[in-house]
Design a protein around this motif. Structure first.
Motif, mmCIF file in Angstrom:
data_model
loop_
_atom_site.group_PDB
_atom_site.id
_atom_site.type_symbol
_atom_site.label_atom_id
_atom_site.label_comp_id
_atom_site.label_asym_id
_atom_site.label_seq_id
_atom_site.Cartn_x
_atom_site.Cartn_y
_atom_site.Cartn_z
ATOM 1 N N ASP A 172 -0.186 -1.546 -7.123
ATOM 2 C CA ASP A 172 -0.699 -1.229 -8.511
ATOM 3 C C ASP A 172 0.087 -1.429 -9.704
ATOM 4 O O ASP A 172 -0.201 -1.103 -10.748
ATOM 5 C CB ASP A 172 -1.431 -0.069 -8.412
ATOM 6 C CG ASP A 172 -2.490 0.181 -7.268
ATOM 7 O OD1 ASP A 172 -3.069 -0.890 -7.251
ATOM 8 O OD2 ASP A 172 -2.685 1.210 -6.688
ATOM 9 N N GLU A 195 4.769 7.809 3.780
ATOM 10 C CA GLU A 195 3.656 7.092 3.123
ATOM 11 C C GLU A 195 4.242 6.538 1.653
ATOM 12 O O GLU A 195 3.617 5.888 1.031
ATOM 13 C CB GLU A 195 2.454 7.971 2.701
ATOM 14 C CG GLU A 195 1.731 8.408 3.762
ATOM 15 C CD GLU A 195 0.489 7.596 4.053
ATOM 16 O OE1 GLU A 195 0.658 6.233 3.427
ATOM 17 O OE2 GLU A 195 -0.317 7.645 5.099
ATOM 18 N N ARG A 200 0.034 2.880 -5.863
ATOM 19 C CA ARG A 200 0.707 2.187 -4.870
ATOM 20 C C ARG A 200 1.430 1.286 -5.444
ATOM 21 O O ARG A 200 1.579 0.623 -6.679
ATOM 22 C CB ARG A 200 -0.467 1.659 -3.939
ATOM 23 C CG ARG A 200 -1.259 2.530 -3.334
ATOM 24 C CD ARG A 200 -2.515 1.968 -2.684
ATOM 25 N NE ARG A 200 -3.523 1.189 -3.902
ATOM 26 C CZ ARG A 200 -4.284 0.498 -3.505
ATOM 27 N NH1 ARG A 200 -5.042 0.323 -2.391
ATOM 28 N NH2 ARG A 200 -5.029 -0.146 -4.644
ATOM 29 N N TYR A 210 3.120 4.417 -1.409
ATOM 30 C CA TYR A 210 2.988 4.948 -2.756
ATOM 31 C C TYR A 210 3.981 5.003 -3.441
ATOM 32 O O TYR A 210 5.062 5.337 -2.744
ATOM 33 C CB TYR A 210 2.283 6.462 -2.567
ATOM 34 C CG TYR A 210 0.779 6.298 -2.064
ATOM 35 C CD1 TYR A 210 -0.200 6.106 -2.609
ATOM 36 C CD2 TYR A 210 0.727 6.714 -0.340
ATOM 37 C CE1 TYR A 210 -1.581 6.210 -2.192
ATOM 38 C CE2 TYR A 210 -0.680 6.847 -0.214
ATOM 39 C CZ TYR A 210 -1.707 6.659 -0.762
ATOM 40 O OH TYR A 210 -3.055 6.519 -0.603
ATOM 41 N N ALA A 237 -4.103 -3.676 2.457
ATOM 42 C CA ALA A 237 -4.474 -2.202 2.109
ATOM 43 C C ALA A 237 -5.700 -1.933 2.394
ATOM 44 O O ALA A 237 -5.981 -0.768 2.911
ATOM 45 C CB ALA A 237 -4.145 -2.056 0.763
ATOM 46 N N LYS A 238 -6.722 -2.977 2.572
ATOM 47 C CA LYS A 238 -8.285 -2.581 2.980
ATOM 48 C C LYS A 238 -8.240 -1.926 4.323
ATOM 49 O O LYS A 238 -8.796 -1.304 4.723
ATOM 50 C CB LYS A 238 -9.064 -3.842 2.464
ATOM 51 C CG LYS A 238 -10.313 -3.863 2.798
ATOM 52 C CD LYS A 238 -11.241 -4.889 2.452
ATOM 53 C CE LYS A 238 -12.806 -4.751 2.732
ATOM 54 N NZ LYS A 238 -12.806 -5.005 4.342
ATOM 55 N N SER A 282 0.828 -1.133 -0.027
ATOM 56 C CA SER A 282 -0.047 -0.084 0.128
ATOM 57 C C SER A 282 0.880 1.261 0.007
ATOM 58 O O SER A 282 0.337 2.278 -0.094
ATOM 59 C CB SER A 282 -0.921 -0.120 1.227
ATOM 60 O OG SER A 282 -0.153 -0.134 2.428
ATOM 61 N N ASP A 328 -7.029 1.199 4.902
ATOM 62 C CA ASP A 328 -7.920 2.006 4.573
ATOM 63 C C ASP A 328 -8.946 2.156 5.662
ATOM 64 O O ASP A 328 -9.437 3.241 6.139
ATOM 65 C CB ASP A 328 -8.582 1.732 3.484
ATOM 66 C CG ASP A 328 -7.658 2.023 2.247
ATOM 67 O OD1 ASP A 328 -6.578 2.828 2.153
ATOM 68 O OD2 ASP A 328 -7.953 1.507 1.155
ATOM 69 N N SER A 365 4.763 0.247 7.890
ATOM 70 C CA SER A 365 4.779 -0.546 6.777
ATOM 71 C C SER A 365 6.399 -1.167 6.726
ATOM 72 O O SER A 365 7.324 0.109 6.692
ATOM 73 C CB SER A 365 4.654 -0.176 5.405
ATOM 74 O OG SER A 365 3.026 0.066 5.420
ATOM 75 N N ALA A 401 -1.672 -8.187 -0.262
ATOM 76 C CA ALA A 401 -1.353 -6.867 -0.196
ATOM 77 C C ALA A 401 -2.762 -6.093 -0.529
ATOM 78 O O ALA A 401 -2.813 -5.057 0.330
ATOM 79 C CB ALA A 401 -0.627 -6.351 -1.558
ATOM 80 N N THR A 402 -3.644 -6.570 -1.308
ATOM 81 C CA THR A 402 -5.022 -6.024 -1.380
ATOM 82 C C THR A 402 -5.890 -5.956 -0.135
ATOM 83 O O THR A 402 -6.376 -5.194 0.609
ATOM 84 C CB THR A 402 -6.050 -6.651 -2.267
ATOM 85 O OG1 THR A 402 -5.226 -6.624 -3.736
ATOM 86 C CG2 THR A 402 -7.535 -6.177 -2.627
#
Length: 209
Positions: A115, A169, A112, A104, A131-132, A102, A135, A149, A127-128
């Motif tokens: 991505d 970040e 990210r 950037y 990241a959720k 996650s 958030d 992180s 990772a998904t």
């Protein structure tokens, strides 16, 4: 200072416990079964069964929970929500062992690491889900949280150098142009943050110097 380390039997959890114990901090392991860490005290309980009564005496709660299978990945969100709910409105601090996906990769914070086209497909589900959970954590103004992180290359068996760069970040490379850190050096950064409390309600990141 009293610290509780959740999922203390995991690889990250054990090293965080060891780092804290070596600094003569008052550490309690929270595990589901028998305590395998170096913590002198333990609580045997599933995270989802923890109550505020279990955690009220700890200044800092470090969440080192990790899930890896498709069935258990959603627990990243479920367990973190439970911890936030029981710590809502309390002074206790919650520190979370986070993920790198996650982070950037641009100054605009629109892309990210997860991505990017070179991010491994095998790691995308993990990772998904992580990241959720981040958030969702960002929405919790009622909890004194910090999300740490690791670098993109998070090395379970990497050596302990005792040196790291604390970043924010964005994915950060060291002087060798690499984004890497060992679990042992990550543990140093985590315990440093537990002691200092300098980044409440922030996501920070760490890379070896």
């Amino acid at each position: 200072m009293k610290i509780a380390v959740l999922a203390a039997n995991g690889r990250a959890g054990q090293l965080i416990v060891e780092e804290a114990v070596n600094r003569n901090l008052d550490v309690t392991a929270v595990v589901r079964g028998k305590n395998k860490s170096k913590a002198p005290k333990s609580i045997s309980k599933d995270i989802l069964n923890l109550t505020y009564e279990d955690l009220k005496d700890f200044n800092v709660i470090i969440d080192a929970f990790g899930a890896w299978t498709s069935e258990t990945l959603p627990l990243h969100s479920t367990t973190l929500k439970h911890l936030c709910d029981i710590l809502s409105g309390k002074e206790n601090r919650l520190l979370v062992v986070g993920g790198a996906g996650s982070l950037y990769v641009n100054k605009e914070h629109t892309q990210r690491l997860m991505d990017t086209k070179d991010f491994p497909d095998d790691f995308k589900p993990l990772a998904t889900n992580m990241a959720k959970s981040l958030d969702e954590l960002r929405l919790r103004d009622d909890v004194n949280w910090t999300y740490l992180s690791p670098a993109s290359d998070f090395q379970a068996d990497g050596k302990r150098t005792g040196k790291y760069i604390l970043a924010g970040e964005e994915l950060t490379n060291n002087s060798n142009g690499k984004s890497e850190i060992s679990y042992a050096d990550f543990a140093i950064a985590m315990v440093d943050e537990a002691v200092s409390g300098n980044h409440i309600k922030e996501r920070i990141s760490v890379v070896v110097e």
